[in-house]
Scaffold this motif. Structure first.
Motif, PDB file in Angstrom:
ATOM      1  N   ARG A 223       0.842  -1.213   0.000  1.00  0.00           N
ATOM      2  CA  ARG A 223       0.000   0.000   0.000  1.00  0.00           C
ATOM      3  C   ARG A 223       0.873   1.259   0.000  1.00  0.00           C
ATOM      4  O   ARG A 223       0.608   2.207  -0.743  1.00  0.00           O
ATOM      5  N   ILE A 224       1.913   1.266   0.820  1.00  0.00           N
ATOM      6  CA  ILE A 224       2.799   2.430   0.884  1.00  0.00           C
ATOM      7  C   ILE A 224       3.531   2.612  -0.446  1.00  0.00           C
ATOM      8  O   ILE A 224       3.695   3.742  -0.932  1.00  0.00           O
ATOM      9  N   LYS A 225       3.937   1.519  -1.076  1.00  0.00           N
ATOM     10  CA  LYS A 225       4.626   1.617  -2.367  1.00  0.00           C
ATOM     11  C   LYS A 225       3.677   2.133  -3.454  1.00  0.00           C
ATOM     12  O   LYS A 225       4.084   2.879  -4.348  1.00  0.00           O
ATOM     13  N   SER A 228       3.350   5.860  -3.014  1.00  0.00           N
ATOM     14  CA  SER A 228       4.560   6.585  -3.409  1.00  0.00           C
ATOM     15  C   SER A 228       4.985   6.285  -4.838  1.00  0.00           C
ATOM     16  O   SER A 228       6.089   6.630  -5.247  1.00  0.00           O
ATOM     17  N   ARG A 229       4.105   5.592  -5.593  1.00  0.00           N
ATOM     18  CA  ARG A 229       4.330   5.291  -7.003  1.00  0.00           C
ATOM     19  C   ARG A 229       5.613   4.497  -7.236  1.00  0.00           C
ATOM     20  O   ARG A 229       6.374   4.757  -8.177  1.00  0.00           O
ATOM     21  N   LEU A 230       5.856   3.527  -6.384  1.00  0.00           N
ATOM     22  CA  LEU A 230       6.988   2.616  -6.556  1.00  0.00           C
ATOM     23  C   LEU A 230       6.512   1.340  -7.232  1.00  0.00           C
ATOM     24  O   LEU A 230       5.314   1.032  -7.271  1.00  0.00           O
ATOM     25  N   ASN A 231       7.458   0.572  -7.730  1.00  0.00           N
ATOM     26  CA  ASN A 231       7.155  -0.698  -8.385  1.00  0.00           C
ATOM     27  C   ASN A 231       6.928  -1.760  -7.314  1.00  0.00           C
ATOM     28  O   ASN A 231       7.868  -2.200  -6.650  1.00  0.00           O
ATOM     29  N   ILE A 232       5.664  -2.197  -7.140  1.00  0.00           N
ATOM     30  CA  ILE A 232       5.367  -3.138  -6.057  1.00  0.00           C
ATOM     31  C   ILE A 232       5.890  -4.541  -6.357  1.00  0.00           C
ATOM     32  O   ILE A 232       6.022  -5.365  -5.455  1.00  0.00           O
ATOM     33  N   ARG A 242       7.781   9.222  -3.181  1.00  0.00           N
ATOM     34  CA  ARG A 242       7.261  10.413  -2.509  1.00  0.00           C
ATOM     35  C   ARG A 242       5.742  10.314  -2.419  1.00  0.00           C
ATOM     36  O   ARG A 242       5.077   9.874  -3.358  1.00  0.00           O
ATOM     37  N   ILE A 243       5.189  10.742  -1.284  1.00  0.00           N
ATOM     38  CA  ILE A 243       3.747  10.745  -1.074  1.00  0.00           C
ATOM     39  C   ILE A 243       3.308  12.163  -0.704  1.00  0.00           C
ATOM     40  O   ILE A 243       3.930  12.810   0.147  1.00  0.00           O
ATOM     41  N   VAL A 257       9.732   8.416   0.848  1.00  0.00           N
ATOM     42  CA  VAL A 257       9.652   6.981   1.137  1.00  0.00           C
ATOM     43  C   VAL A 257      10.888   6.274   0.605  1.00  0.00           C
ATOM     44  O   VAL A 257      11.343   6.533  -0.506  1.00  0.00           O
ATOM     45  N   SER A 258      11.443   5.389   1.414  1.00  0.00           N
ATOM     46  CA  SER A 258      12.597   4.585   1.008  1.00  0.00           C
ATOM     47  C   SER A 258      12.331   3.134   1.386  1.00  0.00           C
ATOM     48  O   SER A 258      12.000   2.839   2.541  1.00  0.00           O
TER      49      SER A 258
END
Length: 561
Positions: A223-225, A228-232, A242-243, A257-258
């Motif tokens: 959900r956090i990824k 933050s538009r990361l590759n899940i 970034r959120i 977000v890291s």
């Protein structure tokens, strides 16, 4: 309910009008009732007990100075209702809350429980702490949920109903972190468990979590990824995102977000950056008046380099941002190169490095010089190439601001020499070096320390402070603990600073490759106040404790040995 129809709120606005500013009163009125008492505590000068007593007088309710939660609080009220209204079933049969209930709320709770509720007003932090200690953060979000229901989270979840359990939990986690003044959230998978910790005033604080949370750890990370538009689907490599999060109060929070692969899953760290709460001037950072006067000179010059040093988390980026805000003007073109851009500043051209595509500090800095800037801010000098370009830019009519990871101000000069920068270039360009640390600020509940004379003598010697300063022993305070600081004794942080202004004598020492210790001794003899001495001045003012300053003094002593 319309504010005009809320008699309790109208009376509260009148009662706290001398405590809060008109803007604060207006902001408080817009908050959910369960958040208002905590807001008054944060912005005003009253204690929690005083706020509770005032609200009790306004509403005609009794005051409960502490909260003793019922053995089985969910027998009468479901967790969802307890969390939504922040009303706690107590062991004596009362319902404790921090803000008087509305008539609608009383009728609703009465319908659920089948009896007329007996309300009591309790301190806001006491209610919040009792809820966290009993249920854990986000307990109602995951109540009765099956982990299999959320095992296949994908991009479509971002469009699903906000009431989905995982979405609600993550939102509640961020909201709670903001309410607790946390700067970071760390989600750490362990063997058979999941740990979540907040960093508050520089210290990590573990959270009590729902018992079934471990089963949802992959879904929470996903959900956090997604947010933050990361590759899940990428779980083998670190990712950064970034959120843009909006709190219940309508405040926008920028979250960095890291994600990092670990042995038992992905560890995720969230850095919370609230634009609204950031200082906007140098004075807001905690500098003493004499320090502000020292800083204004180098900032007013059209060229040269200003360095801010300190370890990670010491507030260097915040200080640089305050400098940039002071320099900002329609007549001045300012360009920054950062990793990442932490604070957005209107009227400033901000660039973020992207090493994966070749946008490093040094490569971007070369392009910046062709943009006709007056002021350049480089987020960090990490290597010789960046240092060389930054210093040469400062020698060709640009004011350059940057950071270095060194222990003290004098150490920055020898660090540049270690990077193989010619000493004469350093001597010709460096105008000021500011070393800083963040120490915890004593809460209003602090009490006199009553330090034994021998311990005080040894402490002053460790701080390199003259022994006759012991005459200020009666001003030293120590942490005590109250509801506002949650028993810790500290609330917020304040900076300690060491400002080295480069004069002719320092320039000569740089060229002759003097050691950092030699430069520091000469600078102190010419009026530079060390980190330790600055810390002692805060102790005398009752701002922080001797224990806090001694911690940093011991670090400095070991590092300079």
């Amino acid at each position: 309910m319309n504010i005009k129809d809320d008699i309790v709120l109208q009376r509260a606005l009148e009662s706290f009008s001398g405590i809060l500013s008109p803007n604060d009163l207006e902001e408080m009125a817009k908050l959910p009732p369960s958040r208002r008492a905590a807001f008054i505590l944060e912005r005003g000068s009253l204690t929690e007990s005083e706020i509770a007593r005032t609200l009790a007088e306004i509403s005609g309710l009794e005051v409960a100075e502490s909260v003793s939660i019922a053995q089985n609080p969910t027998d009468d009220l479901p967790i969802r209702i307890i969390n939504e209204y922040e009303c706690l079933p107590c062991s004596d049969g009362t319902l404790a809350l921090s803000w008087p209930p509305s008539p609608d709320m009383t009728r609703w709770i009465g319908a659920i429980t089948g009896k007329t509720p007996h309300w009591v007003i309790a301190p806001a932090n006491a209610v919040s702490k009792a809820m966290s200690d009993t249920f854990g953060v986000g307990a109602e979000s995951l109540e009765g949920k099956d982990a299999d229901e959320f095992s296949d989270i994908d991009d479509s979840d971002a469009q699903e109903d906000e009431n989905a359990a995982i979405i609600k939990f993550v939102n509640e986690l961020i909201t709670r972190a903001k309410a607790d003044r946390a700067t970071d959230i760390h989600i750490e998978p362990q063997k058979g468990s999941l740990n979540i910790r907040f960093r508050i005033d520089g210290n990590l604080v573990p959270l009590k979590l729902p018992e079934n949370l471990t089963r949802f750890k992959d879904a929470i990370v996903s959900r956090i990824k997604i947010m933050s538009r990361l590759n899940i689907s990428e779980k083998r490599r670190p990712q950064d995102g970034r959120i843009a999060f909006t709190s219940r109060e309508g405040e926008e929070i920028d979250i960095r977000v890291s994600s990092l692969p670990t042995l038992y899953g992905e560890s995720v760290s969230l850095r919370l950056l609230s634009q609204k709460s950031q200082p906007v001037t140098i004075e807001d950072l905690g500098f003493m008046p004499e320090d502000v006067a020292k800083i204004k000179g180098p900032l007013a010059r059209p060229h040269g380099i200003i360095l801010v040093t300190g370890p990670t988390g010491s507030g260097k980026s915040t200080t640089l941002t305050a400098f940039i805000r002071r320099l900002r003007s329609p007549e001045i073109r300012i360009i920054t190169v950062e990793d990442p851009v932490e604070y957005e500043v209107d009227g400033v051209n901000q660039t973020q490095v992207q090493p994966e595509i070749g946008l490093t500090f040094s490569s971007v800095l070369r392009s910046v010089l062709r943009q006709d800037p007056d002021v350049i801010m480089v987020g960090e000098i990490r290597d010789r190439e960046t240092a060389d370009i930054a210093i040469r830019a400062s020698l060709t009519g640009h004011l350059v601001l940057s950071t270095l990871h060194t222990n003290d101000a004098a150490g920055a000069l020898t660090r540049l020499i270690d990077m193989e920068i010619e000493p004469f270039l350093i001597a010709s360009s460096v105008e000021m070096i500011l070393a800083q640390r963040l120490v915890r600020r004593l809460c209003q509940c602090a009490v006199p320390a009553d330090m034994p004379a021998e311990i005080l003598k040894n402490s002053l010697a460790a701080l390199e402070v003259p022994a006759d300063e012991a005459r200020f022993a009666h001003l030293i305070r120590r942490p005590c603990g109250c509801d506002k600081c949650r028993g810790i004794g500290y609330f917020g942080r304040v900076g300690i600073f060491e400002i080295l202004l480069a004069n002719d004598e320092i320039h000569s020492m740089i060229v002759s490759r003097a050691t950092a210790q030699e430069i520091r001794r000469v600078a102190e003899s010419r009026g530079m106040r060390s980190l330790q001495r600055c810390g002692w001045d805060l102790v005398k003012r009752g701002t922080t404790s001797m224990e806090e300053i001694m911690y940093y003094a011991n670090i400095a002593e070991n590092q300079n040995a």
